[in-house]
Design a protein around this motif. Sequence first.
Motif, PDB file in Angstrom:
ATOM      1  N   ARG A  89       0.831  -1.203   0.000  1.00 19.50           N
ATOM      2  CA  ARG A  89       0.000   0.000   0.000  1.00 19.50           C
ATOM      3  C   ARG A  89       0.868   1.257   0.000  1.00 19.50           C
ATOM      4  O   ARG A  89       0.599   2.214  -0.722  1.00 19.50           O
ATOM      5  N   ASP A  92       2.476   1.533  -3.363  1.00 19.22           N
ATOM      6  CA  ASP A  92       1.463   1.485  -4.420  1.00 19.22           C
ATOM      7  C   ASP A  92       1.829   0.445  -5.479  1.00 19.22           C
ATOM      8  O   ASP A  92       1.788   0.702  -6.674  1.00 19.22           O
ATOM      9  N   GLN A  96      -5.578  -3.380  -5.395  1.00 13.41           N
ATOM     10  CA  GLN A  96      -6.546  -3.363  -4.304  1.00 13.41           C
ATOM     11  C   GLN A  96      -7.943  -3.219  -4.870  1.00 13.41           C
ATOM     12  O   GLN A  96      -8.162  -2.492  -5.837  1.00 13.41           O
ATOM     13  N   GLY A 115      -4.272   0.856  -7.221  1.00 12.70           N
ATOM     14  CA  GLY A 115      -2.969   0.308  -6.887  1.00 12.70           C
ATOM     15  C   GLY A 115      -2.185  -0.030  -8.133  1.00 12.70           C
ATOM     16  O   GLY A 115      -2.597   0.273  -9.261  1.00 12.70           O
TER      17      GLY A 115
END
Length: 139
Positions: A89, A92, A96, A115
């Motif tokens: 996360r 990136d 997701q 993402g």
Amino acid sequence: MPTVRRATYSSQREADIAHQDRQRQAVLARADLADPRRWRHNGRRDAVRAALWLLARVEYLPGPCRPIVEAQAHHIGIVAAGAAERVERALDIGAQTRTLAQLCACGGEIDMHGGEGRPPAAHCARCGRIWTEGGLIAA
């Protein structure tokens, strides 16, 4: 290292056996301390070495360490999965998908995708509308 104990032996043979046993234990202890698989916190260990050490424990590889139990292996897996998710996360790099609580005008659920370096997009599972950061692009 084995500790030296003050003991009284009934014979010289018993004293020699105890001395040889302490020497054998000292040799094994020095070899154990020198083993690179032994975990030591010396302020210079990094996350990579810690992860490799934990991986060896989870894979039950031999080493100078006590084997972990199944509950510990499960806990390590949960923590590792959470850490991997946070890294993905933050960088990136992971795809997701989330379903929003807000519904589309048609009443369908809205799925968000993002993402992997792509801009986020949303689409309605019922009518097929697609939204991006720039607004509605297809209806």
